[in-house]
Scaffold this motif. Structure first.
Motif, mmCIF file in Angstrom:
data_model
loop_
_atom_site.group_PDB
_atom_site.id
_atom_site.type_symbol
_atom_site.label_atom_id
_atom_site.label_comp_id
_atom_site.label_asym_id
_atom_site.label_seq_id
_atom_site.Cartn_x
_atom_site.Cartn_y
_atom_site.Cartn_z
ATOM 1 N N SER A 1 62.998 23.667 -35.262
ATOM 2 C CA SER A 1 62.932 23.189 -36.642
ATOM 3 C C SER A 1 61.474 22.876 -37.004
ATOM 4 C CB SER A 1 63.777 21.926 -36.815
ATOM 5 O OG SER A 1 65.093 22.124 -36.370
ATOM 6 N N TRP B 1 63.237 20.999 -44.236
ATOM 7 C CA TRP B 1 63.169 21.563 -42.888
ATOM 8 C C TRP B 1 63.617 23.016 -42.886
ATOM 9 C CZ3 TRP B 1 61.812 18.463 -38.583
ATOM 10 C CH2 TRP B 1 61.674 17.091 -38.868
ATOM 11 N N THR B 2 62.865 23.847 -42.185
ATOM 12 C CA THR B 2 63.334 25.191 -41.900
ATOM 13 C C THR B 2 64.060 25.167 -40.562
ATOM 14 O OG1 THR B 2 61.127 25.692 -41.003
ATOM 15 C CG2 THR B 2 61.581 26.404 -43.256
ATOM 16 N N ASP B 3 65.178 25.870 -40.503
ATOM 17 C CA ASP B 3 66.035 25.928 -39.315
ATOM 18 C C ASP B 3 66.376 24.528 -38.808
ATOM 19 O OD1 ASP B 3 67.570 27.065 -37.359
ATOM 20 O OD2 ASP B 3 65.903 27.583 -36.035
ATOM 21 N N PRO B 4 66.937 23.651 -39.645
ATOM 22 C CA PRO B 4 67.229 22.272 -39.213
ATOM 23 C C PRO B 4 68.279 22.200 -38.104
ATOM 24 C CG PRO B 4 68.235 22.719 -41.339
ATOM 25 C CD PRO B 4 67.340 23.890 -41.042
ATOM 26 N N GLN B 5 69.147 23.226 -38.004
ATOM 27 C CA GLN B 5 70.204 23.191 -36.992
ATOM 28 C C GLN B 5 69.640 23.226 -35.578
ATOM 29 O OE1 GLN B 5 70.002 25.464 -39.442
ATOM 30 N NE2 GLN B 5 71.654 24.911 -40.848
#
Length: 273
Positions: free
Chosen positions: A104, A133-137
């Motif tokens: 993230s 956030w980018t790619d929070p997962q």
């Protein structure tokens, strides 16, 4: 025709007027720095980023943004950072989550004065600054770690030093449910609620004074409320978000409730308002 001319004159006046820039204060203990909208937008590391599923807008959004870690020079991974919003929200995020991210990435989205973002639900606004956030997962970034209406970022002393009234019994095992629940509480609840009158946030009620929610809600109802507040009591003006299993696992919810039950026996009334 006169009406059209009036509209054109008003439009020309709006274009001619200078657009007000907002300011963000960053204080990492080495002297506060102020960043203005136009400075941030003109930075060489500013980018246009796409957020496929924005937590606040509930849809895909595109922003002009700056890598947040670029504004945190001087911060150490072990630091705690407080993100203070103009509406009273205060989110504490470990600096390591931003500085040493694995998957993230945190960005400071900057609202362009000529291209304002749409309003949120209930006509709230997210600007002028918003942490996205980018790619929070990849790192299970929760909704409370997307503070909007951001006004300031401050470096903090350890939470136990600042707010001893929220700390569970130190004799408990570090890997026990209560101590783990204390960490969950700090991540999910402390951004909006105080406990024993201690904390920075002013959005939600205190979770121990005068009564702890474990004292007046059956456990099944409290679990349902945390998952989806509207499922227990429909209130359109409610501000508490729900925490699904992606944001808060069943095990973490168990630990959070263990911490709250423990703290119901450790009430400490504040000595000052």
């Amino acid at each position: 025709m006169p009406a059209l001319l009036r509209r054109l004159c008003m439009l020309a006046l709006c274009v001619a007027l200078p657009l007000r820039a907002a300011e963000l204060t960053v204080d990492l203990g080495h002297g506060a720095r102020t960043y203005r909208t136009e400075q941030l937008l003109a930075r060489g590391d500013a980018r246009t980023i796409d957020i496929p599923d924005d937590v606040s807008f509930k849809r895909a959004m595109r922003y002009r943004a700056v890598p947040l870690k670029a504004l945190l020079q001087g911060a150490r991974p072990e630091d705690a950072l407080l993100f203070v919003a103009s509406d009273g929200f205060a989110a504490e995020i470990p600096a390591t989550t931003i500085l040493q991210a694995h998957g993230s990435e945190a960005w400071l989205a900057v609202e362009e004065p000529a291209r304002p973002w749409p309003p949120l639900a209930e006509n709230k606004v997210a600007g002028p600054f918003y942490v996205v956030w980018t790619d929070p997962q990849a790192m299970r970034i929760g909704p409370e770690q997307w503070p909007f209406q951001l006004a300031a970022i401050r470096r903090l002393a350890p939470v136990a030093e600042r707010f001893p009234g929220i700390v569970p019994d130190l004799a408990l095992k570090p890997d026990g449910a209560v101590r783990k629940g204390f960490a969950v509480f700090q991540r999910t609840c402390f951004a909006c609620h105080t406990l024993n009158g201690q904390g920075e946030a002013r959005l939600g009620p205190d979770l121990n004074i005068p009564h702890n929610p474990t004292e007046y809600l059956r456990e099944d109802l409290l679990r349902a409320y945390i998952r989806d507040p509207q499922s227990l009591r429909h209130w359109p003006q409610a501000r508490m978000p729900g925490f699904d299993r992606q944001a808060l696992s069943d095990a973490e919810l168990d630990e959070l409730l263990a911490y709250l039950r423990h703290m119901s026996g450790r009430k400490a009334h504040p000595t000052s308002p």
